[in-house]
Design a protein around this motif. Structure first.
Motif, PDB file in Angstrom:
ATOM      1  N   VAL A 192      -2.492   6.178   4.064  1.00 14.41           N
ATOM      2  CA  VAL A 192      -2.421   5.224   2.955  1.00 14.41           C
ATOM      3  C   VAL A 192      -2.098   3.834   3.501  1.00 14.41           C
ATOM      4  O   VAL A 192      -1.209   3.670   4.332  1.00 14.41           O
ATOM      5  N   VAL A 193      -2.832   2.844   3.021  1.00 12.64           N
ATOM      6  CA  VAL A 193      -2.556   1.444   3.342  1.00 12.64           C
ATOM      7  C   VAL A 193      -2.005   0.793   2.073  1.00 12.64           C
ATOM      8  O   VAL A 193      -2.725   0.642   1.082  1.00 12.64           O
ATOM      9  N   PHE A 194      -0.719   0.449   2.087  1.00 10.06           N
ATOM     10  CA  PHE A 194      -0.104  -0.236   0.954  1.00 10.06           C
ATOM     11  C   PHE A 194      -0.213  -1.743   1.183  1.00 10.06           C
ATOM     12  O   PHE A 194       0.175  -2.245   2.241  1.00 10.06           O
ATOM     13  N   SER A 195      -0.721  -2.460   0.187  1.00 10.90           N
ATOM     14  CA  SER A 195      -0.926  -3.889   0.392  1.00 10.90           C
ATOM     15  C   SER A 195      -0.920  -4.638  -0.940  1.00 10.90           C
ATOM     16  O   SER A 195      -1.418  -4.124  -1.943  1.00 10.90           O
ATOM     17  N   PRO A 196      -0.378  -5.863  -0.944  1.00  7.42           N
ATOM     18  CA  PRO A 196      -0.477  -6.667  -2.169  1.00  7.42           C
ATOM     19  C   PRO A 196      -1.923  -7.094  -2.417  1.00  7.42           C
ATOM     20  O   PRO A 196      -2.657  -7.411  -1.475  1.00  7.42           O
TER      21      PRO A 196
END
Length: 273
Positions: A192-196
């Motif tokens: 998973v890539v969490f990003s704004p």
């Protein structure tokens, strides 16, 4: 003390926020935003909009709290279980044909939907070759999502949702309980890539086979809904899928004829041209 918000003052406040901070709430549904602003003002014991504006523009900490209030953060694991059941039954075989599966969960809030999708993919033997992009405008919510720690009190509901969504194992295998909290297994977020990401202002950043954005665009006005649907269209591969919330629709979107309903009840659409 009752609070009323004048339309012109409201517009002026949102324009100031956009100019100073770059957050654009001007095309969010006005009644919904006003309701959230009034709730925030009452909690802070502020009874004039101009006073709120001055405080927000000089105190970034208070502004972060304000964004938290305006951002949609109501979510749960396997929310609307039949939606996830439909993904299992109707989409998985198609998604399994891709060597690398890219999924975008837009407006992921505090991340319960992210872990739900990761669990589903794990059980369908797709997680190892998937990349899930989990984005939200709200940095505090994203941090919660990254940590994967939630209240133990919600687990009964989450377990019930999981089973109704077609879960294949014991839900408790996916988390570890400690005191009043649970932490979800770190293997679920390894891909998973969490990003704004701001759906109002930011552009497409990849090509996806599946985009899930549930119970977000219902808070936008029609013009902004159109722009966001255009963004999703540009971001989907040919015959990619888009999942919306049960109160959302493509009925009035400019691109409605570019999609075909895969599951009318669950609001799952396929890009067809």
């Amino acid at each position: 003390m009752s609070i009323t918000i004048d339309h012109n003052e409201y517009k002026e406040l949102l324009e100031s926020i956009r100019f100073i901070y770059g957050y654009d709430f001007t095309e969010y549904a006005e009644l919904s935003v006003k309701r959230r602003i009034i709730h925030f003002m009452k909690n802070k014991e502020i009874y004039a909009l101009d006073k709120l504006g001055k405080l927000l523009l000089k105190d970034e900490r208070i502004f972060e709290e304000f964004v938290q209030e305006l951002s949609v953060t109501v979510t749960e694991m396997f929310r609307d279980p039949t939606f996830y059941k439909s993904i299992r039954d109707n989409l998985v075989k198609r998604l399994a044909t891709y060597p690398i599966l890219r999924i975008w969960i837009a407006g992921c809030a505090t991340g319960q939907e992210v872990y739900s999708m990761a669990i589903l993919l794990k059980e369908e033997n797709l997680l190892e070759r998937s990349i899930i992009y989990a984005t939200d405008i709200n940095q505090k919510s994203l941090q919660t999502a990254r940590e994967g720690v939630y209240s133990l009190t919600n687990m009964k509901l989450y377990t019930s949702n999981y089973l109704d969504a077609g879960g294949k194992k014991s839900f408790s295998e996916y988390y570890m309980a400690k005191y009043s909290s649970v932490m979800f297994d770190k293997s679920l977020r390894e891909n998973v890539v969490f990003s704004p990401h701001n759906l109002v202002a930011d552009q497409s950043f990849n090509e996806f086979q599946l985009i899930i954005c549930r119970n977000v665009i219902m808070y936008f006005n029609q013009n902004l809904q159109n722009r966001v649907v255009d963004l999703f269209y540009e971001s989907l591969c040919p015959f990619g899928f888009l999942g919306l919330g049960d109160k959302e629709s493509l009925l009035f979107a400019d691109k409605k004829d570019y999609f075909e309903e895969t599951d009318k009840k669950e609001k799952i659409f396929m890009k067809i041209k």
